[in-house]
Every structure is written in structure tokens, then in C-alpha cells.
Scaffold this active site. Structure first.
Site, PDB file in Angstrom:
ATOM      1  N   SER A  64       0.832  -1.214   0.000  1.00 58.68           N
ATOM      2  CA  SER A  64       0.000   0.000   0.000  1.00 58.68           C
ATOM      3  C   SER A  64       0.861   1.256   0.000  1.00 58.68           C
ATOM      4  O   SER A  64       2.025   1.246   0.403  1.00 58.68           O
ATOM      5  CB  SER A  64      -0.896   0.023   1.237  1.00 58.68           C
ATOM      6  OG  SER A  64      -1.737  -1.099   1.244  1.00 58.68           O
TER       7      SER A  64
HETATM    8  N1  SAH Z   1       0.552  -5.667   4.081  1.00 57.62           N
HETATM    9  C1  SAH Z   1       1.313  -5.904   2.857  1.00 57.62           C
HETATM   10  C2  SAH Z   1       0.514  -5.680   1.598  1.00 57.62           C
HETATM   11  C3  SAH Z   1      -0.548  -6.688   1.459  1.00 57.62           C
HETATM   12  S1  SAH Z   1      -1.218  -6.919  -0.154  1.00 57.62           S
HETATM   13  C4  SAH Z   1       2.578  -5.096   2.823  1.00 57.62           C
HETATM   14  O1  SAH Z   1       2.884  -4.369   3.794  1.00 57.62           O
HETATM   15  O2  SAH Z   1       3.309  -5.217   1.841  1.00 57.62           O
HETATM   16  C5  SAH Z   1      -2.464  -8.062   0.338  1.00 57.62           C
HETATM   17  C6  SAH Z   1      -1.944  -9.438   0.649  1.00 57.62           C
HETATM   18  O3  SAH Z   1      -3.010 -10.181   1.199  1.00 57.62           O
HETATM   19  C7  SAH Z   1      -1.461 -10.202  -0.577  1.00 57.62           C
HETATM   20  O4  SAH Z   1      -0.151 -10.607  -0.394  1.00 57.62           O
HETATM   21  C8  SAH Z   1      -2.428 -11.395  -0.647  1.00 57.62           C
HETATM   22  O5  SAH Z   1      -1.816 -12.576  -1.117  1.00 57.62           O
HETATM   23  C9  SAH Z   1      -2.840 -11.525   0.804  1.00 57.62           C
HETATM   24  N2  SAH Z   1      -4.090 -12.214   1.067  1.00 57.62           N
HETATM   25  C10 SAH Z   1      -5.266 -12.149   0.396  1.00 57.62           C
HETATM   26  N3  SAH Z   1      -6.183 -12.946   0.997  1.00 57.62           N
HETATM   27  C11 SAH Z   1      -5.582 -13.524   2.070  1.00 57.62           C
HETATM   28  C12 SAH Z   1      -6.005 -14.439   3.092  1.00 57.62           C
HETATM   29  N4  SAH Z   1      -7.238 -14.941   3.141  1.00 57.62           N
HETATM   30  N5  SAH Z   1      -5.103 -14.797   4.025  1.00 57.62           N
HETATM   31  C13 SAH Z   1      -3.837 -14.334   4.008  1.00 57.62           C
HETATM   32  N6  SAH Z   1      -3.375 -13.475   3.072  1.00 57.62           N
HETATM   33  C14 SAH Z   1      -4.243 -13.066   2.112  1.00 57.62           C
END
Ligand code: SAH
Length: 216
Positions: A64
Site C-alpha cells: 500500500s
Molecule cells: N501488508 C502488505 C501488503 C498486502 S497486499 C505489505 O505491507 O506489503 C495483500 C496481501 O493479502 C497479498 O499478499 C495477498 O496474497 C494476501 N491475502 C489475500 N487474501 C488472504 C487471506 N485470506 N489470508 C492471508 N493473506 C491473504
């Protein structure tokens, strides 16, 4: 870009993107001044590490915009040694920020390769206490529940019940809820088994995929 240029960009980001938009928690600002965001960005886009925008981290996922990470962190109201669950490790940056401000961080990621990337990014930046695990975060993380705070960094169609249940009394859940393109950022506070919900702002996150999220 040379190391000292990254440092200057980091200071500028804190001034122009965070402080000017109202991020005022000293702990949160300190974390953003100290955690090297460039370490969490894939090599080819590293020079954009301090841009006022999200960036790709591979596997169709994104880290983000710094402001959103800061806003969500501030909304969690972390106190030292709070146990915090993050759903969606991605690059590991959000987890490192939470760790810097004193949280005991458990971060769940559904994509195995990203779990590895998040884990090594955190370790290389010196955040060896962050526990990054693979799994469906919409189920929470029963083995370590309850949590003082839970942060979901992917967009959910609704608030997953297990996450509400796995909060302590007084716990905070910050989660984007809405369609797969646009969501409301919500803060939910658990008070004596009741849930108080505040809408903070609009936002755009990649989808939360899982049992209590979007189907694959
Ligand atoms: N917080 C992260 C950005 C996250 S992007 C940072 O600081 O870089 C969103 C992430 O959520 C992705 O990597 C995606 O694979 C993950 N995601 C989506 N659904 C999920 C779930 N049910 N459980 C765990 N991870 C999930």
C-alpha cells in the site's frame, strides 16, 4: 539510488505524505522514519520506494501507499507488547512497522512465495521477531488468539466473524470492506462482546481471498 538518498526520501515522505495529512502519532512517525521501505520493494521498482503510491510486490499483489499503512497503523492504537495479527503479509513492510512500534506480530499470508519474501525482507531489515505464517487469514490464527489488534491489508466483502471473535475485550480491528474494487476502511472496537464500527475513509485494496472472504 544511494543509501543517503533513500534516507532523504524517507524523511520527505514522512513530512509531506504523512504529517501534512494528519498522521500525528509520534511512535508511528518514528517507525516510518526508521523502517527502510526500500528493503521491502522488488529491485526493479526500488527507486520508487518513497512515491506517494502503492507498488507491485509480485504475484499480482501490492504494497500500500505509505499514507494508508500509516493511517491503519495509527488506527490500531498499539501499545508496547500488544499482540497483533496481520492478514496479508505481502512484502512484510506493514509487519515491520508494527514490530518497530513494539507489537508482537503474527502475519498470515496465503501465497507461499510471498510468505517467504515477507519473512526474508523482515529478517534482512532486522525484524527477526515477526512471525510470518502461510494460511487463510480469514480464519484468524486460533493458536495465538486473542489479539489486542487485528489488521487486514486486503479488501473483504464482509467482516470475517473469526476475526471479531479473536479480539480481546477492548481490541481493535482495522479492515477494508466493500466491493473488489473499492472499499470503506473500517475500525471495529470490541467492547464487552459488542462491536462498535467507525467508517474512516474510502480505499482500494487487492481482494481478501478465503473461507470468510472472496472465493478464488
Ligand atoms: N501488508 C502488505 C501488503 C498486502 S497486499 C505489505 O505491507 O506489503 C495483500 C496481501 O493479502 C497479498 O499478499 C495477498 O496474497 C494476501 N491475502 C489475500 N487474501 C488472504 C487471506 N485470506 N489470508 C492471508 N493473506 C491473504
Amino acid at each position: 539510488m544511494k543509501e543517503n538518498n533513500f534516507e532523504q526520501s524517507r524523511r520527505d515522505m514522512v513530512e509531506t505524505q504523512l504529517k501534512r495529512r494528519g498522521i500525528d502519532s509520534p511512535k508511528v512517525l518514528e517507525a516510518f522514519l526508521n523502517v527502510p521501505r526500500e528493503n521491502f520493494i522488488p529491485e526493479k521498482s526500488r527507486k520508487y520506494a518513497y512515491n506517494d503510491s502503492p507498488l507491485p510486490v509480485g504475484y499480482g499483489q501490492t504494497i500500500s501507499q505509505p499514507y494508508i499503512v500509516a493511517l491503519m497503523t495509527q488506527l490500531l492504537e498499539i501499545k508496547k507488547n500488544d499482540k497483533v495479527l496481520e492478514i496479508g503479509s505481502g512484502s512484510g513492510y506493514q509487519a515491520a512497522i508494527l514490530s518497530f512500534i513494539g507489537a508482537k506480530v503474527f502475519s498470515v499470508e496465503r501465497i507461499k512465495e510471498l510468505r517467504e519474501i515477507a519473512r526474508s525482507n523482515c529478517e534482512n531489515a532486522g525484524f527477526t521477531d515477526v512471525a510470518v505464517v502461510e494460511g487463510d487469514g480469514t480464519l484468524g490464527f486460533k493458536g495465538h488468539a486473542p489479539f489486542d489488534a487485528i489488521i487486514v491489508t486486503a479488501g473483504a466483502p464482509f467482516v470475517p466473524d473469526p476475526l471479531k471473535e479473536q479480539l480481546v475485550d477492548g481490541g481493535r480491528l482495522v479492515i477494508p470492506v466493500g466491493s473488489s474494487f473499492f472499499q470503506d476502511l473500517l475500525r471495529i472496537r470490541k467492547i464487552k462482546n459488542k462491536y462498535e464500527e467507525e467508517r474512516i475513509c474510502g480505499c482500494m485494496f487487492v481482494p481478501l481471498i478465503g473461507k470468510h472472504g472472496w472465493s478464488n
